[in-house]
Design an enzyme around this catalytic site. Sequence first.
Site, mmCIF file in Angstrom:
data_model
loop_
_atom_site.group_PDB
_atom_site.id
_atom_site.type_symbol
_atom_site.label_atom_id
_atom_site.label_comp_id
_atom_site.label_asym_id
_atom_site.label_seq_id
_atom_site.Cartn_x
_atom_site.Cartn_y
_atom_site.Cartn_z
ATOM 1 N N ASP A 1 -42.732 -7.115 -30.526
ATOM 2 C CA ASP A 1 -42.958 -8.011 -31.663
ATOM 3 C C ASP A 1 -41.987 -9.174 -31.494
ATOM 4 O O ASP A 1 -40.885 -8.989 -30.963
ATOM 5 C CB ASP A 1 -42.684 -7.244 -32.962
ATOM 6 N N CYS B 1 -38.351 -9.163 -34.040
ATOM 7 C CA CYS B 1 -37.702 -7.863 -33.875
ATOM 8 C C CYS B 1 -36.430 -8.071 -33.072
ATOM 9 O O CYS B 1 -36.484 -8.524 -31.924
ATOM 10 C CB CYS B 1 -38.670 -6.907 -33.169
ATOM 11 N N CYS C 1 -36.205 -6.201 -29.856
ATOM 12 C CA CYS C 1 -37.164 -6.748 -28.885
ATOM 13 C C CYS C 1 -36.556 -7.968 -28.197
ATOM 14 O O CYS C 1 -36.732 -8.169 -26.987
ATOM 15 C CB CYS C 1 -38.463 -7.140 -29.581
ATOM 16 N N ARG D 1 -45.435 -5.701 -36.030
ATOM 17 C CA ARG D 1 -45.139 -4.576 -36.923
ATOM 18 C C ARG D 1 -45.665 -4.785 -38.338
ATOM 19 O O ARG D 1 -46.024 -3.826 -39.020
ATOM 20 C CB ARG D 1 -43.625 -4.343 -36.980
#
Length: 250
Positions: free
Chosen positions: A135, A138, A141, A165
């Site tokens: 994502d 995030c 991430c 998400r």
Amino acid sequence: MTLFKKPLVLAGALAALLGSMAQAEVDASIAKTIKARLEAGNPKASYGEVRESPISGLYEVDVDGGASTLFVSKDGSHFIFGDLYQVKSGGGLANLSEERRTSRRAKVMEAQDIDDMIVFSPKGEKKAHIYVFTDVDCGYCRKLHNDVPELNRRGIEVRYLAFPRAGLKSPSYRKIATAWCAEDRNSTLTALKNRQKVPLNVCANNPVAKQYKLGNEVIDVRGTPTIVLEDGSVVPGYVPPDRMASALGI
């Protein structure tokens, strides 16, 4: 998973109760009875094939694409929801359910079209690859994405799949779809992860919804990043490059 959210653990007390994973074809009338009872009890779920389980008298049925498994009585009137463990004769436990899921995930991921992924490849020899459900909004991430050059240096190819998400109607969806719709997808994804302003462009027929569904219904992604290794093993969350290389045997 539909109406099956909290699995319990089923552990065999005796190894003798658990046979090998080899399975014979189930009688068609038994399979029909089991599926009919399950569908009547919970029509919102989807059920896979009926298989013999390692425990005599119980049958295995995958739920909602195989993320979970039911162990069902012959008449379909009772079932146990959760993982099946084997007590090994030499000591220790084996999660037979997870072994099956791992094998299935490997086949499913290998069957995905790599052209639908955003791929960061090593400049030299490729020693392994990982699939990453990601994502753009995030933190971990972003942290993993910052490690991509080091992963590539170690010979690890990173294959991204989209997993917004907040869902398919969220701003996160529009952002990540913009990366998949861009002419230079790699640079656009990097810019979005670095919180740079990028004009949003959601094109038709982008693969984000399909990948989001794959993550939800087959891989059982519960957060991002979720990493799937070549053998189908799942690594939830961020992992530093040295540990990732070690897990891949590099």
